[in-house]
Design an enzyme around this catalytic site. Structure first.
Site, PDB file in Angstrom:
ATOM      1  N   ALA A  66       0.868  -1.165   0.000  1.00  0.00           N
ATOM      2  CA  ALA A  66       0.000   0.000   0.000  1.00  0.00           C
ATOM      3  C   ALA A  66       0.913   1.225   0.000  1.00  0.00           C
ATOM      4  CB  ALA A  66      -0.884  -0.011   1.231  1.00  0.00           C
ATOM      5  N   GLY A 111       0.647  -4.845   0.840  1.00  0.00           N
ATOM      6  CA  GLY A 111      -0.565  -4.896   0.019  1.00  0.00           C
ATOM      7  C   GLY A 111      -0.364  -5.639  -1.291  1.00  0.00           C
ATOM      8  N   GLU A 114      -0.734  -9.219  -0.418  1.00  0.00           N
ATOM      9  CA  GLU A 114      -2.169  -9.436  -0.158  1.00  0.00           C
ATOM     10  C   GLU A 114      -2.952  -9.511  -1.471  1.00  0.00           C
ATOM     11  OE1 GLU A 114      -2.012  -6.040   2.557  1.00  0.00           O
ATOM     12  OE2 GLU A 114      -2.984  -7.291   4.064  1.00  0.00           O
ATOM     13  N   GLU A 134       4.605  -4.839   7.335  1.00  0.00           N
ATOM     14  CA  GLU A 134       3.829  -3.774   7.983  1.00  0.00           C
ATOM     15  C   GLU A 134       4.249  -3.507   9.426  1.00  0.00           C
ATOM     16  OE1 GLU A 134       2.571  -6.076   6.011  1.00  0.00           O
ATOM     17  OE2 GLU A 134       1.003  -5.242   4.727  1.00  0.00           O
TER      18      GLU A 134
END
Ligand code: DAK
Length: 260
Positions: A66, A111, A114, A134
Site C-alpha cells: 500500500a 498490500g 495481499e 507492515e
C-alpha cells in the site's frame, strides 16, 4: 475504459492488468484500488474474457505495498475506510467467477502480497521478493494479509512472516507454498499467458464451477463441501460444454467448447 494507474490489455480471451505506477514501485493508493475494482468488474461481466492475469508494470516490482505516502497522515476513520476498500477489491478478485492469475515480477510486499494472495494462482519470477513488512511501519496488514496468509501457508510460518516483517525470496516462497511455480524473469509472461490460454481452452462453466467449489468448500465443513461439489457437478450436465466434452472424447477429437 479510462484508468489512472493501471493498463488493461485484452488478447483473445485473456485480459492482462498491469499495475502501472513504476516510480512508486506500483504501490497501491486509492485511485489504483478503484482502477483495479473497475477492471475486475469489467472482466467479470465480459462474455469475451475468460482469464485475468495481474502483474506489475516495469522491471522491478509487482506491487511494493500500500502507498505509504498516501497513508502516512490518515486518521483512524480514513485508515479504516482505506483498509475496507482494499479488502473489498481483493475479495472481488477472489470471488469473481473466473480464474485470476498473479504474474509476480519483482517486489511483492505488504498490500502487493495481499493482492497476490487474493488471486487463484501465483506464478513468480526468480527475482520476486515476498513479505508482509507492515509491523516495521507500526501497523498490521490491512488488506486481508492476516487472514489469507495463514490460510495459504502453515499458521506458524504465517506468524513468522507477520511478526518479523522478513522478506523472503522466490524459492523460499515456493517452498512454503506461497507461490505455485517459479520461472525465470524472461519466461514469466510467456509462461503465464500459455497457462491462461490452456485454462481458457477448457470448458469455462466447469472451470468457473471449480473456483466456486474450491473457495466455498474451504469455508465450510467437509460434508457441506461435498454437497457444494455434487450440486455443481450435477449442474454441469445442464450445459452444452458437458455434451460436447464427452462427445468429443468418444469421437477421439478435441472438444470445441462454447462456455455454455
Ligand atoms: N509506498 C509508497 N512509495 C513506495 C513504496 C510504498 N509501499 N515502496 C516504494 N516506494 C517508492 C519509494 O519511496 C521510492 O520513491 P522516490 O524516493 O524515488 O520518490 C521509489 O518507490 C523507489 O523505491 P526505493 O528507492 O526504496 O527502491 P529500492 O530498490 O531501494 O527499495 C523496496 C525497494 C521495495 C525494498 C523499498 O522501496 C521498500 O522497502 N518499500 C516499502 C515496502 C513496504 O514496506 N511495503 C509495505 C507497505 S505497507 C491498512 C491498510 C493497508 C495496509 C496496512 C494497514 N489499514 C487501513 C489498517 C497495508 C500496508 C502496506 O502494504
Amino acid at each position: 475504459m479510462e484508468f489512472c494507474n493501471i493498463i488493461l490489455q485484452e488478447e483473445g480471451r485473456i485480459a492482462t492488468l498491469y499495475i502501472n505506477r513504476p516510480k512508486a514501485l506500483n504501490a497501491l493508493n486509492e485511485d489504483t484500488l478503484l482502477d483495479i475494482k473497475a477492471a475486475v468488474e469489467y472482466f467479470g461481466g465480459s462474455d469475451e474474457l475468460d482469464v485475468l492475469i495481474i502483474t506489475g508494470a516495469g522491471e522491478k516490482s509487482f506491487v511494493a505495498g500500500a502507498d505509504i505516502s498516501f497513508m502516512q497522515d490518515m486518521n483512524a476513520i480514513e485508515a479504516r475506510r482505506f483498509g475496507m476498500l482494499g479488502q473489498e477489491v481483493f475479495r472481488l478478485i477472489e470471488t469473481v467467477e473466473k480464474p485470476v492469475i498473479a504474474a509476480i515480477n519483482g517486489f511483492c510486499l505488504g498490500g502487493g502480497c495481499e493482492l497476490a494472495m487474493a488471486c487463484d494462482i501465483r506464478i513468480c519470477s526468480e527475482r520476486a521478493k515476498f513479505g508482509q513488512p507492515e509491523v516495521g511501519l507500526g501497523v498490521t496488514p490491512g488488506f486481508g494479509g492476516t487472514q489469507r496468509l495463514p490460510r495459504i501457508v502453515a499458521p506458524g510460518i504465517a506468524k513468522l512472516l507477520l511478526y518479523t516483517g522478513d522478506i523472503i525470496d522466490a524459492h523460499e516462497a515456493f517452498r512454503i507454498g506461497l507461490v505455485d511455480k517459479v520461472v525465470s524473469s524472461e519466461e514469466l509472461m510467456d509462461y503465464v499467458r500459455r497457462l491462461a490460454m490452456k485454462i481458457a481452452s477448457r470448458g469455462q462453466v466447469a472451470v468457473r464451477f471449480c473456483k466456486v467449489a474450491v473457495n466455498n468448500g474451504l469455508q465450510t465443513d467437509i460434508d457441506r463441501a461435498m454437497v457444494i461439489e455434487a450440486e455443481l457437478f450435477g449442474l454441469c450436465f445442464a450445459t452444452e460444454d458437458q455434451k460436447e466434452g464427452m462427445k468429443a472424447f468418444i469421437e477421439k477429437r478435441t472438444a470445441d467448447f462454447k462456455g455454455k
